[in-house]
Structure formats: C-alpha cells, structure tokens
Write a protein that holds these residues in place. Structure first.
Motif, short mmCIF file in Angstrom:
data_model
loop_
_atom_site.label_atom_id
_atom_site.label_comp_id
_atom_site.label_asym_id
_atom_site.label_seq_id
_atom_site.Cartn_x
_atom_site.Cartn_y
_atom_site.Cartn_z
N VAL A 1 0.77 -1.57 -0.05
CA VAL A 1 0.07 -0.28 -0.62
C VAL A 1 1.19 1.42 0.12
CG1 VAL A 1 -2.01 1.00 1.25
CG2 VAL A 1 -2.66 -1.28 1.15
N PHE A 2 2.04 0.93 0.57
CA PHE A 2 2.56 2.60 0.87
C PHE A 2 3.95 2.67 -0.05
CE2 PHE A 2 2.61 2.53 5.84
CZ PHE A 2 1.84 3.83 5.98
N THR A 3 3.99 1.61 -0.77
CA THR A 3 4.47 1.80 -2.45
C THR A 3 3.76 1.79 -3.46
OG1 THR A 3 6.54 0.02 -1.80
CG2 THR A 3 6.14 0.05 -4.21
N ALA A 4 2.89 1.60 -3.57
CA ALA A 4 2.21 1.52 -4.11
C ALA A 4 1.33 3.04 -4.33
CB ALA A 4 0.54 0.77 -4.62
N ALA A 5 0.85 3.51 -2.73
CA ALA A 5 0.52 4.98 -2.69
C ALA A 5 1.80 6.14 -3.25
CB ALA A 5 -0.36 4.97 -1.61
N GLY A 6 2.81 5.75 -2.91
CA GLY A 6 3.98 6.71 -3.39
C GLY A 6 4.19 7.04 -4.78
N MET B 1 8.34 0.75 7.69
CA MET B 1 7.62 -0.11 7.39
C MET B 1 8.52 -1.86 7.15
SD MET B 1 5.07 0.06 9.52
CE MET B 1 4.74 -1.49 9.21
N THR B 2 9.29 -1.72 6.84
CA THR B 2 10.35 -2.70 6.05
C THR B 2 11.58 -3.13 7.12
OG1 THR B 2 10.52 -1.50 3.52
CG2 THR B 2 12.11 -3.05 4.49
N PHE B 3 11.83 -2.42 8.31
CA PHE B 3 12.22 -2.40 9.19
C PHE B 3 12.01 -3.65 10.46
CE2 PHE B 3 15.49 0.33 7.20
CZ PHE B 3 16.28 -0.05 7.27
N VAL B 4 10.47 -2.84 10.03
CA VAL B 4 9.12 -3.94 10.97
C VAL B 4 9.22 -5.03 10.58
CG1 VAL B 4 6.95 -3.06 12.51
CG2 VAL B 4 8.21 -1.44 12.32
N GLU B 5 8.71 -4.71 9.76
CA GLU B 5 8.55 -6.12 8.86
C GLU B 5 9.27 -7.21 9.19
OE1 GLU B 5 5.67 -8.82 6.81
OE2 GLU B 5 5.96 -7.48 8.55
N ALA B 6 10.79 -6.35 9.16
CA ALA B 6 12.06 -7.85 9.42
C ALA B 6 11.73 -8.26 11.02
CB ALA B 6 13.73 -6.93 8.85
N LEU B 7 11.87 -7.47 11.63
CA LEU B 7 11.29 -7.78 13.34
C LEU B 7 10.25 -8.88 13.25
CD1 LEU B 7 12.59 -7.53 16.00
CD2 LEU B 7 10.55 -5.62 16.20
N ILE B 8 9.38 -8.51 12.34
CA ILE B 8 8.41 -9.95 13.23
C ILE B 8 8.24 -10.70 12.05
CG2 ILE B 8 5.97 -9.46 12.05
CD1 ILE B 8 5.31 -6.84 12.16
N GLN B 9 8.34 -11.07 11.26
CA GLN B 9 9.06 -11.93 10.16
C GLN B 9 10.19 -13.23 11.53
OE1 GLN B 9 11.25 -10.97 6.87
NE2 GLN B 9 9.18 -10.54 5.45
N PHE C 1 1.51 18.61 -5.21
CA PHE C 1 1.08 17.77 -3.96
C PHE C 1 1.91 16.44 -4.40
CE2 PHE C 1 -2.98 18.86 -4.47
CZ PHE C 1 -3.93 18.92 -3.32
N LYS C 2 3.13 16.05 -5.15
CA LYS C 2 3.57 14.95 -5.56
C LYS C 2 4.91 15.32 -4.00
CE LYS C 2 4.14 15.36 -10.78
NZ LYS C 2 3.39 13.63 -11.11
N PRO C 3 5.33 15.76 -4.14
CA PRO C 3 6.49 15.98 -2.88
C PRO C 3 5.74 15.64 -2.12
CG PRO C 3 6.42 18.09 -3.46
CD PRO C 3 4.94 17.43 -3.73
N ILE C 4 4.05 15.16 -1.59
CA ILE C 4 3.77 14.12 -0.64
C ILE C 4 4.22 12.85 -0.58
CG2 ILE C 4 1.50 13.24 0.08
CD1 ILE C 4 0.39 15.73 -0.04
N SER C 5 4.61 12.05 -2.54
CA SER C 5 5.18 10.69 -2.24
C SER C 5 6.07 10.47 -1.44
CB SER C 5 6.03 10.41 -3.67
OG SER C 5 6.46 11.53 -4.13
N VAL C 6 6.93 11.57 -0.78
CA VAL C 6 8.45 10.91 0.09
C VAL C 6 7.28 10.28 1.20
CG1 VAL C 6 10.81 12.14 1.15
CG2 VAL C 6 9.19 12.61 -1.08
N VAL C 7 6.83 10.82 2.13
CA VAL C 7 6.55 10.15 3.54
C VAL C 7 6.08 9.49 2.51
CG1 VAL C 7 4.64 10.73 4.15
CG2 VAL C 7 4.99 12.96 3.99
N SER C 8 5.23 8.63 1.86
CA SER C 8 4.48 7.61 1.31
C SER C 8 5.47 6.79 0.55
CB SER C 8 3.89 7.39 0.70
OG SER C 8 3.26 5.91 -0.27
N PHE C 9 6.74 6.74 0.33
CA PHE C 9 7.87 5.72 0.54
C PHE C 9 8.92 6.24 1.96
CE2 PHE C 9 8.06 7.56 -4.13
CZ PHE C 9 7.31 6.45 -4.54
N ALA C 10 9.16 7.61 2.52
CA ALA C 10 9.38 6.98 3.94
C ALA C 10 8.41 5.67 4.78
CB ALA C 10 9.36 8.02 5.21
N PHE C 11 7.19 5.96 4.72
CA PHE C 11 7.23 5.17 5.74
C PHE C 11 6.27 3.58 5.32
CE2 PHE C 11 4.01 8.50 7.91
CZ PHE C 11 3.98 7.61 8.98
N ALA C 12 6.86 3.41 3.80
CA ALA C 12 7.72 1.83 3.34
C ALA C 12 8.95 1.63 3.91
CB ALA C 12 7.68 2.09 1.27
#
Length: 260
Positions: free
Chosen positions: A199-204, A229-237, A215-226
């Motif tokens: 979701v975050f990657t596709a939205a960015g 969440m990658t680091f969070v996902e690694a921990l959860i895995q 509104f294009k700069p907002i994509s940076v926020v979405s990519f940053a969350f992606a």
C-alpha cells in the motif's frame, strides 16, 4: 487522497488480497511454490556446508549455524519440552524455525519479494501435516490412547459439574483449534505486513507519477513509511518464525507432560 485523485484526473486502486494470487510460471507451478522448494534447499545446504568442517575456533558461517542451533535447542526445545524429553525434537524445532524464517524473509529480498507464509496453505500444511501429528503421536505413545485423551481433555482439580463444559472445550482446542491458530498467527502477520508495504509503495508511486505537481512531494512521506515498515516487517518475520517453532515445541511438551 480524494483531492489528489481529482487533481490528477486519475484513480488510485489500493493493493488487496487479489495481489497475493500470483500467476503460474509454468503449468500449475507458481512463484510461492518455487520459493518453498528453494527455502528447503537453502536451509539444508547452509547447515550441511557450515557443519562439514567443524573447528574449535568457528568461522562466521559455523558460528551463525551454531548460534541458531543453540537457540533452537536451549531457547525453544529444552525450555518448552523439558530437559528429560527434548533432545529427539531438536531437529524438528530447528527445521521449523529455519524453514519459516527463510520463507518469511523472502518478502524483503529483491526479485523474490514475497513471503510464502502469506499464503494460508503453506503454514496450514506445516501445522496440520507436521506439527499436529507429531505432538499427538508422542502423547498417545507416552500415555496410551485413553490416557492421552484424559490427559488432554480432563484437567485435574475442577468440580465434577464443570467437566461437562470444560472437556468439550479442551477437546476442541487440543484436536481442532491448535493447528489452525498456529497457522493463522504466522499467515496473518505475513499477509498484513506485506500488504502494508504494498500500500505505501503503490501510493508513493501513484502520488509521484499521477498527482498534481503541488502534491507530488507527499510521495516522499509514503516512501519513507514504506522504508520504516520494511524494518518493522523484518523484526516481525523473525518473531513469527520464533513463535511458530516455540508453540510447536510447547504443544509437544504439553503432550508429553505428566500433568495437564
């Protein structure tokens, strides 16, 4: 998001469950199937190679393999099954942890980029066809058929009237729900985590390509969350691989225990 869509004159379709149904690569073989086979090869090859020439002063590969082995042996099998009975189950607990971990981590590796445990069939097969028969088999072997049924469904110390309610609940939990919930834990975590990343990657990407210039700069926020969440996902895995293996060991320990 509605304003961004109107400004761009386009629509954003968020990823959903359908995106986990990958097309066949050849015949009926899909990417998750190949990843499961590859994970078996990776786990087997790693432990075979790292233990081929053991040294007193271990190499990095041997040290990592010994660390994982000791973690599975002492942190999971021995702790959950007990020092008297745990040794025969070390290979199983180690294999479960390593197998689930590699298949989870596939979701973060470029090109693979899919956690195979996000398909319910894989953790369910592992739970129902491997863990479930093992812990019931050792329970029946240890206590006998009638003895194990009593051990599993009739906890001692409860008032007689309570058993009319408690025994069916215990039977349902031990013989039906345990393997299902064991599979659902890892499946739900992998499915939800990978979906959030999508979701975050596709939205960015959508904001960067289709949104109005303001509104294009907002994509940076979405990519940053992606990325976050990658680091969070690694921990959860890692945690989910541990949970799957430690609960499997716990079920075996409970089946072998003298007390309920």
């Amino acid at each position: 998001m509605g304003a961004l869509v109107l400004a761009a004159g386009d629509t954003f379709t968020p990823p959903g469950a359908g995106d986990f149904n990958l097309p066949s690569i050849f015949g009926q073989v899909t990417k998750p199937m190949l990843l499961v086979v590859l994970s078996v090869i990776i786990v087997a090859a790693y432990f075979l190679i790292s233990s081929r020439k053991l040294k007193i002063v271990p190499s990095r590969g041997q040290f990592a393999a010994e660390y994982v082995y000791n973690f599975a042996r002492n942190g999971m099998a021995r702790e959950q099954i007990g020092s008297k009975d745990f040794q025969p189950f070390i290979p199983l607990v180690l294999a479960l942890f390593s197998f689930v971990l590699v298949n989870n981590i596939f979701g973060l590796i470029p090109f693979f980029q899919f956690p195979t445990m996000a398909h319910i069939g894989f953790p369910l097969a592992l739970s129902v066809l491997v863990v479930y028969p093992v812990y019931h088999f050792v329970g029946f072997k240890r206590h006998g058929f009638v003895g194990y049924l009593k051990h599993a469904t009739v906890p001692p110390g409860a008032p007689l009237a309570i058993y009319f309610l408690l025994t069916p609940i215990e039977f349902l939990q031990k013989f039906v729900l345990n393997p299902i919930t064991l599979a659902i834990r890892v499946f739900a975590a992998m499915f939800a985590g990978h979906l959030i990343l999508l979701v975050f990657t596709a939205a960015g990407e959508f904001l960067l390509v289709n949104a109005a210039p303001a509104f294009k700069p907002i994509s940076v926020v979405s990519f940053a969350f992606a990325i976050l969440m990658t680091f969070v996902e690694a921990l959860i895995q890692v945690i989910q691989a541990y949970v799957f293996a430690v609960l499997s060991a716990n079920y075996i320990g409970a089946a072998l225990a003298e007390d309920h």
